[in-house]
Structures are given as C-alpha cells and as structure tokens.
Scaffold this motif. Structure first.
Motif, PDB file in Angstrom:
ATOM      1  N   VAL A 114       7.374   0.859   2.122  1.00  0.00           N
ATOM      2  CA  VAL A 114       8.492   0.263   2.851  1.00  0.00           C
ATOM      3  C   VAL A 114       8.031  -0.658   3.978  1.00  0.00           C
ATOM      4  N   LEU A 115       6.937  -0.298   4.654  1.00  0.00           N
ATOM      5  CA  LEU A 115       6.496  -1.067   5.814  1.00  0.00           C
ATOM      6  C   LEU A 115       5.356  -2.023   5.490  1.00  0.00           C
ATOM      7  N   ILE A 116       4.222  -1.509   5.058  1.00  0.00           N
ATOM      8  CA  ILE A 116       2.999  -2.326   4.953  1.00  0.00           C
ATOM      9  C   ILE A 116       3.049  -3.281   3.765  1.00  0.00           C
ATOM     10  N   ARG A 117       3.189  -2.759   2.569  1.00  0.00           N
ATOM     11  CA  ARG A 117       3.127  -3.615   1.375  1.00  0.00           C
ATOM     12  C   ARG A 117       4.368  -4.495   1.252  1.00  0.00           C
ATOM     13  N   ALA A 118       5.504  -3.993   1.671  1.00  0.00           N
ATOM     14  CA  ALA A 118       6.729  -4.792   1.569  1.00  0.00           C
ATOM     15  C   ALA A 118       6.716  -5.994   2.501  1.00  0.00           C
ATOM     16  N   ASN A 119       5.988  -5.909   3.607  1.00  0.00           N
ATOM     17  CA  ASN A 119       5.951  -7.007   4.568  1.00  0.00           C
ATOM     18  C   ASN A 119       4.634  -7.773   4.547  1.00  0.00           C
ATOM     19  N   GLY A 120       3.774  -7.504   3.566  1.00  0.00           N
ATOM     20  CA  GLY A 120       2.519  -8.240   3.435  1.00  0.00           C
ATOM     21  C   GLY A 120       1.551  -8.006   4.579  1.00  0.00           C
ATOM     22  N   ILE A 121       1.570  -6.808   5.152  1.00  0.00           N
ATOM     23  CA  ILE A 121       0.698  -6.478   6.283  1.00  0.00           C
ATOM     24  C   ILE A 121      -0.681  -6.074   5.761  1.00  0.00           C
ATOM     25  N   ALA A 122      -1.732  -6.641   6.335  1.00  0.00           N
ATOM     26  CA  ALA A 122      -3.097  -6.301   5.925  1.00  0.00           C
ATOM     27  C   ALA A 122      -3.471  -4.923   6.450  1.00  0.00           C
ATOM     28  N   TYR A 123      -4.257  -4.190   5.648  1.00  0.00           N
ATOM     29  CA  TYR A 123      -4.693  -2.858   6.046  1.00  0.00           C
ATOM     30  C   TYR A 123      -6.062  -2.576   5.434  1.00  0.00           C
ATOM     31  N   THR A 124      -6.734  -1.561   5.928  1.00  0.00           N
ATOM     32  CA  THR A 124      -8.025  -1.138   5.390  1.00  0.00           C
ATOM     33  C   THR A 124      -7.888   0.250   4.801  1.00  0.00           C
ATOM     34  N   VAL A 125      -8.807   0.596   3.878  1.00  0.00           N
ATOM     35  CA  VAL A 125      -8.703   1.857   3.154  1.00  0.00           C
ATOM     36  C   VAL A 125      -9.817   2.802   3.580  1.00  0.00           C
ATOM     37  N   ASP A 126      -9.664   4.058   3.211  1.00  0.00           N
ATOM     38  CA  ASP A 126     -10.684   5.066   3.472  1.00  0.00           C
ATOM     39  C   ASP A 126     -11.806   4.968   2.445  1.00  0.00           C
ATOM     40  N   ASN A 127     -12.989   5.415   2.842  1.00  0.00           N
ATOM     41  CA  ASN A 127     -14.078   5.551   1.889  1.00  0.00           C
ATOM     42  C   ASN A 127     -13.759   6.691   0.930  1.00  0.00           C
ATOM     43  N   TYR A 128     -13.919   6.433  -0.347  1.00  0.00           N
ATOM     44  CA  TYR A 128     -13.533   7.422  -1.351  1.00  0.00           C
ATOM     45  C   TYR A 128     -14.494   8.605  -1.338  1.00  0.00           C
ATOM     46  N   ASP A 129     -13.923   9.805  -1.339  1.00  0.00           N
ATOM     47  CA  ASP A 129     -14.685  11.048  -1.367  1.00  0.00           C
ATOM     48  C   ASP A 129     -14.211  11.858  -2.571  1.00  0.00           C
ATOM     49  N   THR A 163      10.123  -1.920  14.567  1.00  0.00           N
ATOM     50  CA  THR A 163       9.223  -2.311  15.661  1.00  0.00           C
ATOM     51  C   THR A 163       7.882  -2.788  15.137  1.00  0.00           C
ATOM     52  N   LEU A 164       7.472  -2.302  13.953  1.00  0.00           N
ATOM     53  CA  LEU A 164       6.151  -2.593  13.408  1.00  0.00           C
ATOM     54  C   LEU A 164       6.152  -3.719  12.383  1.00  0.00           C
ATOM     55  N   MET A 165       7.298  -4.207  12.002  1.00  0.00           N
ATOM     56  CA  MET A 165       7.355  -5.231  10.960  1.00  0.00           C
ATOM     57  C   MET A 165       6.768  -6.566  11.395  1.00  0.00           C
ATOM     58  N   GLN A 166       6.592  -6.767  12.712  1.00  0.00           N
ATOM     59  CA  GLN A 166       6.015  -8.026  13.193  1.00  0.00           C
ATOM     60  C   GLN A 166       4.500  -8.061  13.019  1.00  0.00           C
ATOM     61  N   LEU A 167       3.881  -6.925  12.683  1.00  0.00           N
ATOM     62  CA  LEU A 167       2.427  -6.857  12.571  1.00  0.00           C
ATOM     63  C   LEU A 167       1.919  -7.673  11.392  1.00  0.00           C
ATOM     64  N   THR A 168       0.714  -8.230  11.576  1.00  0.00           N
ATOM     65  CA  THR A 168       0.005  -8.874  10.465  1.00  0.00           C
ATOM     66  C   THR A 168      -1.145  -8.007   9.967  1.00  0.00           C
ATOM     67  N   HIS A 169      -1.655  -7.115  10.835  1.00  0.00           N
ATOM     68  CA  HIS A 169      -2.732  -6.193  10.480  1.00  0.00           C
ATOM     69  C   HIS A 169      -2.384  -4.814  11.056  1.00  0.00           C
ATOM     70  N   PHE A 170      -2.458  -3.791  10.209  1.00  0.00           N
ATOM     71  CA  PHE A 170      -2.138  -2.430  10.626  1.00  0.00           C
ATOM     72  C   PHE A 170      -3.162  -1.491   9.986  1.00  0.00           C
TER      73      PHE A 170
END
Length: 556
Positions: A440-455, A415-422
């Motif tokens: 399996v989901l984000i990197r395999a399908n080239g979906i853009a994502y944001t990361v947490d601030n490093y603590d 259901t989520l593989m159609q996303l371009t940004h997650f």
C-alpha cells in the motif's frame, strides 16, 4: 661587434666583481662561524640538465656530505649591442621551472637563483637536511612555487625565506621538522598555501603565522601538536582552510579559528583523529567542520557553522546556541541519549544520528521544515516517530533500519507518501503489517527501499526481500497462572515480552510451539482449500468428457 665607448661597461664589470667578492667573503665568514665546510663550485649544468621549453630537469648531483655546500657559479652571458655603446647581461627568456631528480643536497645549494631566473623549484626527495636564509638571499624574488617535500629538514631558522618575497606556495610536508623558529616565515606576504603535514611538530610559536597576510590554507595534519592557542590565526584575515587531523590535540582554544577585525568565514576545518580531545568549545564561522574519531564527550559550537561531522566519538551533550546556519549534521556512532537541542533548527536539511543505540524516541515538538534526509538506523526505535515526522514537510529519505519496529499504523501512510527512499530492513516486522507497508505504501508509490541479506535459517519469511515473522494478535492462555498482553512470535524466536512477572522457559516454549503449529495449520488449510478447488475443476472436466463422448457415433 662594436666596442667603442665601452669605458662605462668596464667600470660596471669592475663594480659587479667587487660586489661578488664581498658577498663571497660574507658567505665564507658565515661558514667559518658554523664550522668547517667544503665549498664545491658548480660552474655548468651540462651533463646533468636538460631543458625542454621552460622546464629544466637535472639529475645526478651528489653532495651528500654534511660539510659539502654546493655553490652554483654559472657564467653570465654579456652581449654588446650593435651600436657599441650599450650592453645586455643574461638572457631575455622568462622565468623557468627547475626540477632536481635523483639528486642529493644535504645542504641546500648556494647562489642557485643568482644566474637562474626560477619561478618554480622542485627539490623533493633530495635528502636536504639544512636550509638557511643565505640560500634565498640573492635572486629568489622571482620564486613563486617551492617544493621541499620528502626531505630531512629538522629546523627552519629565523627569516629562512626572507629573500623570496613573492613566494605563494610552500611545501614542507613529510620532513622531520620538530620546531619552527619564530619568524621562520618573515616577509612572505604573498604566501597562500603552506603545507607542514607529516612532520614532528609538538608546538607552534606565538605569532608564527602572523606575517602571512595572504595565507589561505595551512596543512598541519600528521604532527604531534597538543594545544592550539586561541590567537594562532588571529592575523590571517584570508584564511580558508586548516587541516589538523592525526595529531595529539587535547585542547583547542575557543577562538583558534577566528581572525580579528572583520567577520571571518572559514571554508574547511578538520580536527579528526585526535584521540585525546574530549571537550570541544569553539566560536567559529565555517562552512565545513569535521571532528571525527576523537573522544569528544561534550560539544559547544557558537557562531555560524553550515556542515558538521562529529562521527565516531562519545558525544552525550551537544549544544548549538546559534543554529540558524546549520544544514548538514552527522552524529553517527556516538553516545547520544536525546536530541532536544536540535528540535528547532530552521535550515537543517540532513541529519544522520545512526548507531546511537540509546537515543530512543525523538523529542516532541520537532520543527525542521527543510529537513530532506533523516537517518535513524540502529537508534533503539520501537515505533515510528510520527509526531516528529509531521514537522518535516520536505522529508524525502528516511532510514529506520536496524531497529525493533514491528508495525506501522496505516493511518500514518499519508505522512510517508512524500518519501522517495524508505529503508526499513533489519527490523522485527510482523508479516501482516509488512504486507500493508510494502503493497500500500512503498511499492504503490514507487518508493525506493533496501532488502535484508537472505538467511536460509531464518524461521520467518521474506516479503519482497524484507524479513518478517507472523505474530498472533494476543497470547492465548495455556496456564491459568500466567497471562501476558504481549504478542507471540510465530517462529521459534519470540518477540520481546513485557509481562510484569517472568514467564518460565517451559511456558514460553509451549506458547511458541502452539503459535508455530497454528501458523502451519493455516498454511495447510490454505493448501487443502486450493487442492479442493482443483479437484472440483477436474470433476467438472470429467463430466464434460463423458457428455461429449456419449453423443459421438463412430462409423467404419
């Protein structure tokens, strides 16, 4: 130059002189009625003005006294034709732009347009306090643009601009207007743009804009208005935009932005930054409606609205009885607890409900087939709203950051593989589930994502920049008197516990410590296994080394 047959010319000059004398007498009578005044004639522009092309810039005029009225009495050139029988008065040049810089006119000058054919007049920051209908009674019919910003005008009398019937743009912003007289804008049938922002207006007379049949934009921001009547713009069929932010509005009439007669479509209405506005009930046809940073608790919108921004309010109840045209809705930072009224909006493409921490799950049966962007940041989500997402076939951008999600069932990945940004950062991810989500989901399908601030003090791990913590599938009983089905955090910071009876702090610390030890035990086991593999490789190399050297013969 021929001067024969000039008797008609002399009679004409006499008539003009008589008319001018009569006008001067009337002006003098008006001055007497309004108190003693000092008329100062300006007979030449030399020494003050420079002309480049069609632009004349003037400096250094000083008429600061309240009793001083500058009266422009510039000579008119009379030219006799070569045949001596006709004459011409004035120049044949087209209308000009007249700019006053570093000048002071406490009273707007008289007869300014009598000999100067002006289409654009710029008298910003000229210290003007008083303006009357006499200022525009003669020769102002060519005026198209009038800039009176940054002055000290307090009152607009009735019929002030009656003689400027071709005026299209009027700027009165940043003055001290506290009241508009009824009929202040009479005869401005061609006026399109009216700027009254940053004044001191507390109310607007009935029908004050009724005669402005061509009006397209009204700027009323930065005043002290408290009420907008329903029929304020009823007679402005071409009105496109109204700016009323930064007032003290408490009540807005239901039909305040509807013009009577034919179907009327506004382009832009802004009511933001009115902290006393609590309820909004509007019947409006508009492309853009912005009501940010007020105190809205309940919103009812009838009619046809395409883009709505209601951010930074206290909205709990939201109703769109006719939502067929709604495409873009922003409800950030409100007090929403449900979105049932938005579950069936056929054309909705962008929905932002971020920072509504009590919102919880989306309702069942959600059907928004054209939705492309959904922002659920900080809305109290504990699991992904899969059933709602299945009704969003065109969804491309999904933001579920800042919630309390721990895992996503791999069966939901199709259901989520159609996303371009997650956007999934800022959650309470279990590292085992996060690895599947990322690989399996984000990197395999080239979906853009944001990361947490490093603590550096975070007790868990960062997997591809996303924070997570290892958790056991179930809690192992340490004390027979306590049991729970909740997951245990593999760090000092534990996951939420849903046990029916409260667990003592000692038990929780003991369980968490055990989970941490088990986590690091697994790490050490992995490290030791790799060391064992490395040792086996070294031993094999030593055996090979002995075999080779045993078969080598050295001869000297």
């Amino acid at each position: 130059m021929y001067v024969r047959n000039c008797l008609p010319f002399l009679w004409s000059c006499l008539l003009i002189s008589l008319a001018a004398t009569a006008s001067a007498d009337e002006a003098a009578d008006a001055d007497v009625d309004s108190g003693p005044s000092k008329i100062v004639l300006v007979s030449s522009l030399e020494g003050h003005c420079q002309t480049e092309g069609k632009v004349t810039s003037c400096r250094g005029f000083e008429f600061a006294g309240e009793d001083e009225k500058a009266t422009f009495d510039l000579p008119t050139e009379v030219r006799i034709a070569e045949d001596g029988t006709t004459y011409e008065v004035g120049d044949e040049e087209q209308s000009r732009t007249l700019i006053f810089e570093n000048c002071t006119f406490t009273n707007f000058p008289l007869r300014l347009f009598y000999t100067l054919e002006v289409s654009e007049l710029d008298m910003r920051s000229c210290g003007i306090r008083f303006i009357y209908w006499e200022n525009f009674s003669i020769g102002a019919d060519k005026l198209v643009i009038l800039l009176l910003s940054d002055n000290h005008i307090e009152v607009l009398p009735t019929k002030t601009f009656r003689g400027a019937g071709n005026l299209e743009f009027l700027f009165l912003n940043r003055n001290k207007l506290g009241k508009l007289q009824a009929g202040a804008f009479d005869n401005l049938l061609k006026l399109q743009y009216l700027d009254l922002t940053e004044n001191r207006l507390k109310d607007l007379p009935a029908d004050v804009f009724a005669g402005l049949k061509s009006l397209r934009h009204v700027g009323l921001a930065g005043n002290q208005l408290t009420t907008i009547e329903s029929d304020l713009f009823a007679h402005n069929p071409d009105l496109l935009s109204v700016a009323m932010q930064n007032n003290r509005l408490r009540e807005v009439g239901e039909y305040a932005f509807r013009s009577s007669g034919r179907r009327h479509q506004m382009q832009y209405v802004d009511l933001s930054n009115n902290p006393e506005l609590v309820v909004l009930l509007l019947n409006i046809n508009a492309t853009n409606l912005t009501v940010r940073n007020c105190s809205l608790d309940r919103v009812n919108l009838y009619g046809s609205v395409t883009n709505v921004d209601l951010s930074d309010n206290r909205v709990r109840e939201l109703y769109f009885p006719a939502s067929e045209a709604l495409e873009h809705l922003v409800l950030r930072n409100n007090s929403l607890v449900q979105l049932a009224s938005l579950s069936r909006v056929p054309r909705l493409r962008h929905l932002d409900v971020a920072d509504n921490p009590s919102l919880g799950q989306l309702p069942d049966g959600w059907r928004t087939p054209h939705l492309e962007m959904l922002v659920l940041r900080n809305t109290g989500q504990v699991e992904l709203p899969l059933e709602a997402l299945q009704g969003m076939q065109n969804l491309q951008k999904l933001d579920i950051s800042g919630n309390n999600l721990t895992e996503i069932d791999p069966s939901a990945f199709p259901t989520l593989m159609q996303l371009t940004h997650f956007y999934i950062h800022g959650n309470n991810w279990n590292c085992f589930s996060l690895r599947n989500i990322m690989d399996v989901l984000i990197r395999a399908n080239g979906i853009a994502y944001t990361v947490d601030n490093y603590d550096p003090d975070f007790p868990g791990e960062y997997f591809h920049g996303i924070a997570c913590m290892y958790r056991l599938p179930e809690k192992e009983g340490v004390d027979s008197s306590s049991s729970s089905s909740s997951e245990i955090s593999a760090s000092v910071e534990s996951s939420p516990i849903t046990s029916s009876s409260d667990t003592s702090e000692v038990d929780k610390l003991r369980d968490e410590l055990k989970a941490v030890v088990q986590h690091f035990d697994s790490k050490f086991d992995l490290m030791f296994s790799r060391l064992a593999q490395l040792n086996e490789q070294i031993q094999a190399f030593e055996v090979l080394n002995k075999t080779v050297w045993s078969q080598v013969t050295l001869s000297v």
